[in-house]
Design an enzyme around this catalytic site. Structure first.
Site, short mmCIF file in Angstrom:
data_model
loop_
_atom_site.label_atom_id
_atom_site.label_comp_id
_atom_site.label_asym_id
_atom_site.label_seq_id
_atom_site.Cartn_x
_atom_site.Cartn_y
_atom_site.Cartn_z
N ASN A 9 0.93 -0.95 -0.01
CA ASN A 9 -0.02 -0.11 0.01
C ASN A 9 0.84 1.14 0.10
OD1 ASN A 9 -1.91 2.00 0.62
ND2 ASN A 9 -2.22 1.37 2.45
N LYS A 11 0.31 4.20 -0.27
CA LYS A 11 -0.51 5.43 0.04
C LYS A 11 -0.21 6.74 -0.73
CE LYS A 11 -0.13 3.40 4.69
NZ LYS A 11 0.05 3.78 6.07
N HIS A 99 -9.48 1.68 4.78
CA HIS A 99 -8.22 1.72 5.55
C HIS A 99 -8.71 2.69 6.63
CE1 HIS A 99 -4.12 2.89 6.19
NE2 HIS A 99 -3.55 1.84 5.76
N GLU A 101 -6.67 4.96 7.79
CA GLU A 101 -6.42 6.66 7.29
C GLU A 101 -7.79 7.17 6.39
OE1 GLU A 101 -2.92 5.80 5.29
OE2 GLU A 101 -2.02 5.26 7.33
N GLU A 171 -5.47 -4.33 10.74
CA GLU A 171 -4.31 -3.47 11.19
C GLU A 171 -4.52 -2.55 12.39
OE1 GLU A 171 -2.24 -2.45 7.16
OE2 GLU A 171 -4.15 -1.15 7.25
N GLY A 177 2.69 2.66 10.66
CA GLY A 177 3.74 3.68 10.59
C GLY A 177 4.62 3.86 11.69
N SER A 217 3.42 -1.76 10.55
CA SER A 217 5.02 -2.05 10.40
C SER A 217 5.50 -3.35 10.22
CB SER A 217 5.42 -1.45 11.89
OG SER A 217 4.95 -0.22 12.13
#
Ligand code: PGA
Length: 258
Positions: A9, A11, A99, A101, A171, A177, A217
């Site tokens: 991904n 992003k 996701h 985000e 996730e 991240g 991560s």
């Protein structure tokens, strides 16, 4: 038998030219890659989908193509959005939906994620539906309630045949991240809980065939120990998927080639 899946991904990273360069480098690093051992999917930003598609079609057919989001309508007055029709025209196979985000910054809810999941199937796209808890939810032991709601509502209304194809990505938001990864045992515990929810929603057989990925991560150094867990069938990888060498090392580690 569930074939492990590693989806990169990217992003909001990489221009279309950088994307082409990455695909060529990854192809070089992996050589004769066998997708039956590990399926590799690249999810570039929308502006690079076309360039990555032609590069894959021409030279790297063993890698799959995925998008990072889409609208559920086919067309219309939705400024800035991309439709499922536009994705299938580019030979996109997978689409990441829900996701964290998107949920946190762009208003995706379980309900809109479900609309997108159903639209994806209506167009022959395979959703990678994301779920996961915040740090606070984890501290308060609300992880299971949170992911159960996301899975039940996100996958509501699917037929058994559609459910058999869906990919779920677990996730934990606190691991995205941050460099903090869930331990393989903790990730396994939650992912096996998710498989239980899927068994309740669909049949044993269908739930047993659904691929559930871990994300947060993940890198070359920890991927194999995560994917070795009984219920973890691969990864959704952000940061570590941006470097072709690191991503290739991860694919090899999961394939048992390093
Ligand atoms: P990360 O991101 O690998 O950079 O933690 C994973 C994701 O958000 O899909």
């Amino acid at each position: 038998m569930r074939t492990p899946l590693l989806a990169g991904n990217w992003k909001m990273n990489k221009t279309h030219l950088e994307a082409i360069h990455f695909v060529e480098q990854l192809g070089h690093e992996l050589g004769a890659h066998d997708p039956r051992k590990v399926e590799v999917v690249l999810c570039p930003p929308a502006t690079a989908l076309r360039s990555v598609q032609t590069t894959l079609d021409d030279r790297h057919q063993t890698f799959g193509l995925g998008a990072q989001n889409m609208h559920f309508e086919d067309s219309g007055a939705f400024t800035g959005e991309v439709s499922p029709l536009m994705l299938t025209a580019l030979h996109v196979k997978y689409v990441i939906l829900g996701h964290s985000e998107r949920r946190q910054m762009f208003g995706d809810t379980n309900e809109t994620v479900n609309q997108k999941v159903r639209a994806a199937f209506a167009h022959g796209l395979v959703p990678i539906m994301c779920c996961g808890e915040t740090d606070m939810e984890r501290t308060n032991e609300h992880t299971e309630a949170r992911v159960e709601g996301q899975v039940r509502e996100g996958l509501a209304g699917l037929t058994e045949a559609q459910a058999g194809q869906v990919v779920v990505a677990y996730e934990p938001i606190w691991a995205i991240g941050t460099g903090k990864t869930a331990t393989p045992e903790d990730a396994q515990t939650t992912i096996s809980f998710i498989r239980g929810v899927l068994t309740d929603l669909f049949s044993d057989d269908v739930a047993g065939g659904i691929r559930i990925l871990y994300g947060g991560s993940m890198k070359a150094g920890n991927a194999a120990s995560l994917v070795r867990q009984t219920d973890i069938d691969g990864g959704l990888i952000g940061g570590a998927s941006l470097d072709a060498g690191e991503f290739a090392a991860m694919v090899k580690a999961v394939a048992g080639e390093s």
